[in-house]
Design a protein around this motif. Structure first.
Motif, PDB file in Angstrom:
ATOM      1  N   SER A  17       0.761  -1.162  -0.043  1.00 25.62           N
ATOM      2  CA  SER A  17       0.173  -0.043  -0.057  1.00 25.62           C
ATOM      3  C   SER A  17       0.853   1.112  -0.242  1.00 25.62           C
ATOM      4  O   SER A  17       0.402   2.143  -0.363  1.00 25.62           O
ATOM      5  N   ASP A  18       1.913   1.385   0.556  1.00 23.50           N
ATOM      6  CA  ASP A  18       2.808   2.372   0.329  1.00 23.50           C
ATOM      7  C   ASP A  18       3.363   2.805  -0.812  1.00 23.50           C
ATOM      8  O   ASP A  18       3.524   4.021  -1.262  1.00 23.50           O
ATOM      9  N   SER A  19       3.450   1.865  -1.686  1.00 23.08           N
ATOM     10  CA  SER A  19       4.018   2.385  -3.152  1.00 23.08           C
ATOM     11  C   SER A  19       2.904   2.461  -4.208  1.00 23.08           C
ATOM     12  O   SER A  19       3.141   2.619  -5.323  1.00 23.08           O
ATOM     13  N   SER A  42      -8.676   0.252  -3.241  1.00 21.76           N
ATOM     14  CA  SER A  42      -8.019  -1.215  -3.054  1.00 21.76           C
ATOM     15  C   SER A  42      -8.262  -1.919  -4.289  1.00 21.76           C
ATOM     16  O   SER A  42      -7.470  -2.674  -5.015  1.00 21.76           O
ATOM     17  N   HIS A  43      -9.604  -2.032  -4.905  1.00 23.53           N
ATOM     18  CA  HIS A  43      -9.826  -2.644  -5.864  1.00 23.53           C
ATOM     19  C   HIS A  43     -11.317  -2.668  -6.079  1.00 23.53           C
ATOM     20  O   HIS A  43     -12.096  -1.949  -5.641  1.00 23.53           O
ATOM     21  N   ILE A  44     -11.907  -3.135  -7.502  1.00 22.99           N
ATOM     22  CA  ILE A  44     -13.300  -2.870  -7.989  1.00 22.99           C
ATOM     23  C   ILE A  44     -13.488  -4.224  -8.361  1.00 22.99           C
ATOM     24  O   ILE A  44     -12.579  -4.926  -9.293  1.00 22.99           O
ATOM     25  N   SER A  45     -14.680  -4.569  -8.377  1.00 22.88           N
ATOM     26  CA  SER A  45     -14.956  -5.916  -8.879  1.00 22.88           C
ATOM     27  C   SER A  45     -16.427  -5.630  -9.626  1.00 22.88           C
ATOM     28  O   SER A  45     -17.246  -5.045  -9.246  1.00 22.88           O
ATOM     29  N   ILE A  46     -16.592  -6.244 -10.705  1.00 18.31           N
ATOM     30  CA  ILE A  46     -17.645  -6.266 -11.449  1.00 18.31           C
ATOM     31  C   ILE A  46     -18.040  -7.699 -11.828  1.00 18.31           C
ATOM     32  O   ILE A  46     -17.335  -8.673 -11.762  1.00 18.31           O
ATOM     33  N   GLY A  47     -19.631  -8.092 -11.802  1.00 17.31           N
ATOM     34  CA  GLY A  47     -20.089  -9.376 -11.944  1.00 17.31           C
ATOM     35  C   GLY A  47     -20.150  -9.629 -13.371  1.00 17.31           C
ATOM     36  O   GLY A  47     -20.177  -8.750 -14.386  1.00 17.31           O
ATOM     37  N   PHE A  80      -7.130  -8.143 -12.687  1.00 16.25           N
ATOM     38  CA  PHE A  80      -6.199  -7.697 -13.654  1.00 16.25           C
ATOM     39  C   PHE A  80      -5.581  -6.366 -12.774  1.00 16.25           C
ATOM     40  O   PHE A  80      -6.198  -5.841 -12.206  1.00 16.25           O
ATOM     41  N   GLY A  81      -4.280  -6.237 -13.222  1.00 14.64           N
ATOM     42  CA  GLY A  81      -3.741  -4.741 -12.991  1.00 14.64           C
ATOM     43  C   GLY A  81      -2.391  -4.786 -13.649  1.00 14.64           C
ATOM     44  O   GLY A  81      -1.902  -5.516 -14.215  1.00 14.64           O
ATOM     45  N   ARG A  82      -1.564  -3.737 -13.279  1.00  6.25           N
ATOM     46  CA  ARG A  82      -0.231  -3.668 -13.562  1.00  6.25           C
ATOM     47  C   ARG A  82       0.717  -4.235 -12.731  1.00  6.25           C
ATOM     48  O   ARG A  82       1.563  -5.174 -13.013  1.00  6.25           O
ATOM     49  N   GLU A  83       0.431  -4.027 -11.333  1.00 12.28           N
ATOM     50  CA  GLU A  83       1.217  -4.636 -10.228  1.00 12.28           C
ATOM     51  C   GLU A  83       0.379  -5.388  -9.452  1.00 12.28           C
ATOM     52  O   GLU A  83       0.803  -6.382  -8.608  1.00 12.28           O
ATOM     53  N   TYR A  84      -0.845  -4.703  -8.964  1.00  8.30           N
ATOM     54  CA  TYR A  84      -1.989  -5.171  -7.728  1.00  8.30           C
ATOM     55  C   TYR A  84      -3.246  -5.871  -8.622  1.00  8.30           C
ATOM     56  O   TYR A  84      -3.381  -5.226  -9.773  1.00  8.30           O
ATOM     57  N   PRO A  85      -3.682  -6.390  -8.042  1.00 10.09           N
ATOM     58  CA  PRO A  85      -5.073  -7.039  -8.193  1.00 10.09           C
ATOM     59  C   PRO A  85      -6.102  -5.928  -8.077  1.00 10.09           C
ATOM     60  O   PRO A  85      -6.701  -5.981  -7.066  1.00 10.09           O
ATOM     61  N   GLU A  86      -6.449  -4.871  -9.096  1.00 12.80           N
ATOM     62  CA  GLU A  86      -7.139  -3.914  -8.899  1.00 12.80           C
ATOM     63  C   GLU A  86      -8.360  -4.036  -9.562  1.00 12.80           C
ATOM     64  O   GLU A  86      -9.347  -3.424  -8.964  1.00 12.80           O
ATOM     65  N   PHE A  87      -8.652  -4.811 -10.613  1.00 10.09           N
ATOM     66  CA  PHE A  87      -9.899  -4.895 -11.256  1.00 10.09           C
ATOM     67  C   PHE A  87     -10.202  -6.279 -11.340  1.00 10.09           C
ATOM     68  O   PHE A  87      -9.501  -7.164 -11.981  1.00 10.09           O
ATOM     69  N   TRP A  88     -11.128  -6.590 -10.530  1.00 11.27           N
ATOM     70  CA  TRP A  88     -11.766  -8.027 -10.489  1.00 11.27           C
ATOM     71  C   TRP A  88     -13.047  -8.260 -11.329  1.00 11.27           C
ATOM     72  O   TRP A  88     -13.805  -7.521 -11.563  1.00 11.27           O
ATOM     73  N   VAL A  89     -13.014  -9.455 -11.980  1.00 13.70           N
ATOM     74  CA  VAL A  89     -14.224  -9.773 -13.078  1.00 13.70           C
ATOM     75  C   VAL A  89     -14.693 -10.997 -12.287  1.00 13.70           C
ATOM     76  O   VAL A  89     -13.754 -12.130 -12.267  1.00 13.70           O
ATOM     77  N   GLN A  90     -15.812 -11.287 -12.037  1.00 15.63           N
ATOM     78  CA  GLN A  90     -16.398 -12.702 -11.238  1.00 15.63           C
ATOM     79  C   GLN A  90     -17.710 -12.855 -11.484  1.00 15.63           C
ATOM     80  O   GLN A  90     -18.548 -12.071 -11.792  1.00 15.63           O
ATOM     81  N   THR A  91     -18.038 -14.014 -11.165  1.00 11.78           N
ATOM     82  CA  THR A  91     -19.468 -14.375 -11.208  1.00 11.78           C
ATOM     83  C   THR A  91     -19.879 -14.106  -9.793  1.00 11.78           C
ATOM     84  O   THR A  91     -19.167 -14.164  -9.014  1.00 11.78           O
ATOM     85  N   PRO A  92     -21.289 -13.498  -9.681  1.00 18.20           N
ATOM     86  CA  PRO A  92     -21.524 -12.868  -8.266  1.00 18.20           C
ATOM     87  C   PRO A  92     -21.634 -14.145  -7.283  1.00 18.20           C
ATOM     88  O   PRO A  92     -21.810 -15.268  -7.465  1.00 18.20           O
ATOM     89  N   ILE A  93     -21.182 -13.598  -6.083  1.00 18.49           N
ATOM     90  CA  ILE A  93     -20.743 -14.816  -5.128  1.00 18.49           C
ATOM     91  C   ILE A  93     -22.005 -15.332  -4.424  1.00 18.49           C
ATOM     92  O   ILE A  93     -22.094 -16.290  -3.943  1.00 18.49           O
ATOM     93  N   ASN A  94     -23.040 -14.372  -4.564  1.00 15.16           N
ATOM     94  CA  ASN A  94     -24.463 -14.966  -4.171  1.00 15.16           C
ATOM     95  C   ASN A  94     -25.192 -15.828  -5.033  1.00 15.16           C
ATOM     96  O   ASN A  94     -26.180 -16.552  -4.759  1.00 15.16           O
ATOM     97  N   GLY A  95     -24.467 -16.096  -6.367  1.00 12.52           N
ATOM     98  CA  GLY A  95     -25.057 -17.069  -7.125  1.00 12.52           C
ATOM     99  C   GLY A  95     -26.401 -16.450  -8.031  1.00 12.52           C
ATOM    100  O   GLY A  95     -26.994 -17.245  -8.858  1.00 12.52           O
ATOM    101  N   GLN A  96     -26.699 -15.137  -8.022  1.00 15.20           N
ATOM    102  CA  GLN A  96     -27.588 -14.536  -8.594  1.00 15.20           C
ATOM    103  C   GLN A  96     -26.990 -14.079  -9.799  1.00 15.20           C
ATOM    104  O   GLN A  96     -25.781 -13.763 -10.016  1.00 15.20           O
TER     105      GLN A  96
END
Length: 144
Positions: free
Chosen positions: A2-4, A10-15, A47-63
């Protein structure tokens, strides 16, 4: 880590409703901005350049994944050519045009960007901010 990291997020997640297609779409499109896959879990990829900043995922609640009205996700482009490459890659990968690459005077003189819809309909943006022009003009970012 986090210092650099210069981001305020922290991140963004999209379904997504088609994980394999969305994962392939973002791998192709974000590569134009120097991003890569950083991490993968079943049904989720970051995805990211150095850090996991952008997440793409199936919704965790199954909806089913749904869209947020009025939301979009903006990615930093290192130059104008990358904005064009992002837009072209997105369209070639099945995305829909929502705004050709170019300046948007309403966003400030230093702004140059584009908008597309991904395979699930999320609005995404690539933007290059000419910092030298911004400092010279004293322009502030007024984007919404």
């Amino acid at each position: 880590m986090s210092d650099s990291n210069p981001s305020i997020l922290s991140h963004i997640s999209i379904g997504t409703n088609d994980f394999d297609a969305a994962s392939a779409f973002y791998a192709r499109v974000l590569a134009t901005l120097g991003c890569r896959e950083i991490m993968r879990h079943p049904g989720a990829v970051a995805f990211g350049r150095e850090y996991p900043e952008f997440w793409v995922q199936t919704p965790i609640n199954g909806q089913p994944a749904t869209l947020g009205n009025g939301s979009h996700f903006g990615f930093v482009a290192p130059d104008k050519a990358s904005v064009h490459a992002f837009h072209q890659a997105a369209l070639e990968a099945g995305g829909r045009d929502e705004g050709q690459p170019g300046p948007r005077p309403d966003y400030g003189e230093p702004y140059y960007g584009c908008f597309v819809r991904d395979l699930d309909g999320h609005k995404i943006e690539a933007a290059f901010w000419d910092m030298a022009l911004m400092l010279a003009s004293g322009t502030r970012h007024e984007h919404g």
